[in-house]
Design a protein around this motif. Structure first.
Motif, PDB file in Angstrom:
ATOM      1  N   UNK A  69       9.403-137.938  -0.932  1.00 53.77           N
ATOM      2  CA  UNK A  69       8.833-137.254   0.229  1.00 53.77           C
ATOM      3  C   UNK A  69       9.155-135.766   0.145  1.00 53.77           C
ATOM      4  N   UNK A  70       8.140-134.925   0.303  1.00 53.61           N
ATOM      5  CA  UNK A  70       8.332-133.484   0.197  1.00 53.61           C
ATOM      6  C   UNK A  70       7.276-132.756   1.034  1.00 53.61           C
ATOM      7  N   UNK A  71       7.461-131.454   1.214  1.00 55.43           N
ATOM      8  CA  UNK A  71       6.536-130.636   1.999  1.00 55.43           C
ATOM      9  C   UNK A  71       5.715-129.714   1.110  1.00 55.43           C
ATOM     10  N   UNK A  72       6.314-129.163   0.063  1.00 62.11           N
ATOM     11  CA  UNK A  72       5.610-128.204  -0.779  1.00 62.11           C
ATOM     12  C   UNK A  72       5.824-128.515  -2.253  1.00 62.11           C
ATOM     13  N   UNK A  73       4.944-127.919  -3.075  1.00 58.80           N
ATOM     14  CA  UNK A  73       4.981-128.155  -4.521  1.00 58.80           C
ATOM     15  C   UNK A  73       4.742-126.837  -5.255  1.00 58.80           C
ATOM     16  N   UNK A  74       5.595-126.527  -6.213  1.00 60.38           N
ATOM     17  CA  UNK A  74       5.415-125.327  -7.032  1.00 60.38           C
ATOM     18  C   UNK A  74       4.452-125.650  -8.169  1.00 60.38           C
ATOM     19  N   UNK A  75       3.335-124.917  -8.228  1.00 61.47           N
ATOM     20  CA  UNK A  75       2.328-125.182  -9.257  1.00 61.47           C
ATOM     21  C   UNK A  75       2.187-124.034 -10.244  1.00 61.47           C
TER      22      UNK A  75
END
Length: 288
Positions: A69-75
């Motif tokens: 479960x997470x809120x943001x993702x580094x792409x």
């Protein structure tokens, strides 16, 4: 005493002339690698985070697996121009970083992110990190409501999410309107009764944010033109009698970063539809 001194001298001389141990050359002053200069910390793409931030202190960098479960993702991780301090919000350097993140987001997601319920965030090193040599900015993506405020947790990467049908794509909505203010926009399937549908984007001019917010006539004209193209309707003065409109501006922080897209929705106060109104034409949307 003399014999003792002489014996010690002989032993020392014998020790100095002994061959070096196997695998050595007997020279302790060469052959050592020069220690490398410690490199400043640089984050990695493909990691997810439990929060969405604008700065990333090293002691708070605790990425999680994107399956959790997470809120943001580094792409994407970019390299800004060198400077004494990290670019402040609204400066050319900050806007350049946002443009790079925005462009990279389209490739990462598989389609234009501005037409989906997602937001792009630039994350900078702290002042201490920048002073220590950090020269990077992180591009993070998160799911968001139309106001760009609510951040919802999810599991799984967003890589390629918009390259196929996705619930994050802007489509049909059931709006709640109080007076002239939209208080909620709930996404619903287009084959169920709804009163609003995403029609497209228009790019606002480079004006102040307060001017954008107050100039409803400009937004009305631009969104009506967007709706006319979407629904195959004449873009004339009668369009206002065929449908209403709802628009969502960028957030203030997005505007400061250089974001200029405005989202437009075709809207009906009383009528409902159970189909998409793309290319609906005047027969489906007559003057009323």
């Amino acid at each position: 005493m003399r014999r003792t001194v002489a014996l010690l001298t002989v032993l020392l001389a014998a020790g100095c002339s002994a061959p070096p141990p196997p695998g050595t050359d007997g020279d302790l002053t060469d052959g050592w690698a020069t220690p490398s200069t410690p490199a400043p910390f640089r984050p990695a793409a493909g990691r997810c985070h439990e929060t969405l931030a604008t700065t990333a202190p090293l002691d708070e960098y605790r990425p999680v697996d994107c399956a959790e479960l997470h809120v943001s993702e580094t792409f994407h991780v970019g390299t800004p121009a060198d400077a004494d301090v990290a670019p402040a919000a609204g400066t050319p350097g900050a806007k350049a970083a946002y443009r790079e993140c925005s462009d990279a987001a389209t490739g990462f997601l598989g389609a234009g992110w501005r037409e989906a319920r997602v937001a792009v965030q630039v994350v900078w090193p702290t002042r201490a990190g920048w002073a220590g040599g950090a020269r990077w900015f992180r591009c993070d993506v998160t799911t968001a409501d139309l106001d760009g405020q609510s951040r919802t947790s999810r599991t799984g990467s967003l890589a390629g999410e918009l390259s196929h049908p996705s619930p994050l794509r802007l489509a049909c909505f059931d709006p709640k309107v109080d007076g002239g203010t939209v208080t909620a926009m709930t996404a619903v399937p287009c084959n169920t009764a709804h009163r609003a549908e995403f029609a497209g984007l228009w790019n606002a001019p480079d004006i102040s944010y307060s001017k954008l917010e107050s100039d409803t006539e400009r937004s009305a004209a631009a969104c009506r033109g967007t709706i006319a193209r979407f629904a195959a309707l004449p873009d004339d003065s009668d369009l206002q009698y065929r449908s209403g409109w709802i628009s969502y501006n960028p957030t203030r922080s997005e505007w400061l970063s250089g974001e200029r897209r405005v989202r437009c929705f075709i809207y009906f106060a009383e009528r409902t539809f159970s189909r998409s109104l793309r290319n609906a034409g005047p027969g489906t949307l007559p003057i009323r």
